[in-house]
Scaffold this active site. Structure first.
Site, PDB file in Angstrom:
ATOM      1  N   TYR A  58      88.938 -34.418  71.731  1.00  0.00           N
ATOM      2  CA  TYR A  58      89.850 -34.118  73.133  1.00  0.00           C
ATOM      3  C   TYR A  58      89.083 -34.711  74.212  1.00  0.00           C
ATOM      4  O   TYR A  58      89.915 -35.776  74.926  1.00  0.00           O
ATOM      5  CB  TYR A  58      89.776 -32.661  73.297  1.00  0.00           C
ATOM      6  CG  TYR A  58      90.233 -32.287  74.453  1.00  0.00           C
ATOM      7  CD1 TYR A  58      91.794 -32.077  74.453  1.00  0.00           C
ATOM      8  CD2 TYR A  58      89.617 -31.953  75.825  1.00  0.00           C
ATOM      9  CE1 TYR A  58      92.451 -31.885  75.908  1.00  0.00           C
ATOM     10  CE2 TYR A  58      90.212 -31.514  77.113  1.00  0.00           C
ATOM     11  CZ  TYR A  58      91.604 -31.441  76.951  1.00  0.00           C
ATOM     12  OH  TYR A  58      92.322 -31.200  78.130  1.00  0.00           O
ATOM     13  N   SER A  70      91.108 -34.967  82.285  1.00  0.00           N
ATOM     14  CA  SER A  70      90.404 -33.746  82.222  1.00  0.00           C
ATOM     15  C   SER A  70      88.918 -33.799  82.743  1.00  0.00           C
ATOM     16  O   SER A  70      88.443 -34.980  82.713  1.00  0.00           O
ATOM     17  CB  SER A  70      90.495 -33.001  80.708  1.00  0.00           C
ATOM     18  OG  SER A  70      89.519 -31.947  80.585  1.00  0.00           O
TER      19      SER A  70
END
Ligand SMILES: NC(=O)c1ccc[n+]([C@@H]2O[C@H](COP(=O)([O-])OP(=O)(O)OC[C@H]3O[C@@H](n4cnc5c(N)ncnc54)[C@H](OP(=O)(O)O)[C@@H]3O)[C@@H](O)[C@H]2O)c1
Length: 329
Positions: A208, A195
């Protein structure tokens, strides 16, 4: 006369430094431009034949969002698909659709990646006998559906383990399962979805963002270790894609649809092993690195502003999350 000689000596040194700097930046920006052109423009015209890697592609988290889009695009490009997710019903319905639309074979494996180590023996058995050419390690989950501080999640004890099992453990474990047979055949492609949140430390997405930098580092090291043996490991670092995870944000020039993202990202295979996946995300990546660098994101001032922003959008996001959950039920 002496002062003039001194002045021209200084000027010469300054001119040389200036010229070297200008040439350095010209070469750097030309190379970056050429690389971007190759990865995001030429790749649309000359695509790598993905079927050359083998008959089957395995996609984790394949029933919605980016994973489903990868599964469909790979089927469109001639591969049979193994779909792995939690819900048997959704798996069967997506598999049926792929079979009828793209005339490819499918195989479904029901598994919950939050459960950790125990699931991999079943996955191994289910993959036995299939010639796996491509693995897409896509499955991933957020720590909480909105921007939040580390402790502001119900039951952090459970959640931490779930997110780490799902986002982090799944990646090397799935690679371990498919790599030996790829090495025997001397070819294989592994795509790991990281990401943009991994590029710099990202407060309010701490767990995350930390799990995703694991995926990035692991992918890049694995590629270096196995590239000479015919294995390509590509790390994809998307910006925002409209999926359940992002509360199905409306698609716009900055936010890609999952279908269009997967298509663009698959085009980059063979051109790069570390990519934002598409041109608009690559441009956003450059803009963000210049205007919102890591040191700035980590200041208390910025974190406070992010917290205020999160509070202001939270009611709307909760509404969207409820809508998404209702749709899924
Ligand atoms: N969307 C973005 O903007 C964005 C940006 C950067 C990176 N990413 C990354 O891209 C990947 C896909 O994200 P997405 O936005 O497509 O997510 P998504 O829409 O929430 O889809 C997640 C998929 O994974 C499956 N899944 C979720 N938890 C699972 C579990 N514990 N075990 C097995 N399957 C599970 C879901 O199906 P079931 O519910 O049926 O199991 C679904 O098929 C993730 O790794 C994410 O971190 C996304």
């Amino acid at each position: 006369m002496g002062a003039f000689a001194e002045c021209s000596w200084y000027s010469l040194v300054l001119c040389s430094i200036g010229s070297v700097t200008v040439v350095y930046y010209l070469l750097k920006w030309s190379w970056l431009f050429w690389h971007g052109f190759k990865v995001y423009v030429l790749s649309e015209i000359w695509q790598t034949n993905l079927r050359k890697y083998g008959q089957w592609a395995v996609v984790t988290g394949a029933t919605s969002g980016i994973g489903r889009a990868y599964a469909e695009e790979l089927a469109k490009r001639g591969l049979d698909i193994v779909l792995i997710s939690r819900s048997e019903d959704k798996l069967c319905s997506v598999a049926k659709e792929i079979e009828s639309r793209y005339k490819r074979q499918t195989h479904v494996i029901q598994a919950d990646f939050t459960e950790g180590h125990s699931i991999y023996s079943t996955i191994t058995q289910q993959l036995e006998g299939l010639q796996i050419g491509i693995l897409v390690n896509n499955v991933g989950m957020n720590y909480i559906g909105v921007l939040a501080n580390f402790l502001d999640v119900p039951d952090p004890d459970q959640r931490i383990t779930q997110v780490i099992n799902c986002n982090t453990l799944s990646v090397p474990q799935m690679c371990r399962l498919v790599l030996p047979s790829m090495l025997e055949r001397g070819k294989g492609l592994i795509i790991n979805i990281s990401s943009e949140a991994a590029f710099q430390p990202q407060p309010m997405l701490s767990v995350y963002s930390a799990t995703k930098i694991f995926v990035t580092y692991f992918s890049r090291c694995l590629h270096a270790e196995y590239r000479a043996k015919g294995i390509t490991v590509q790390c994809v670092t998307p910006f925002v894609v409209s999926t359940n995870m992002t509360h199905n944000m409306p698609v716009n020039p900055l936010v890609k649809s999952a279908t269009s993202f997967a298509k663009d990202a698959l085009n980059t295979v063979g051109y790069t092993t570390y990519t934002s996946g598409c041109l608009t995300h690559a441009l956003q990546h450059i803009a963000l690195s210049v205007f919102f660098p890591g040191w700035l994101r980590l200041t208390s001032f910025c974190v406070q502003h992010m917290a205020n922003f999160a509070r202001s959008v939270e009611p709307k996001l909760r509404e969207r999350m409820a809508e998404t959950n209702n749709k899924q039920d």
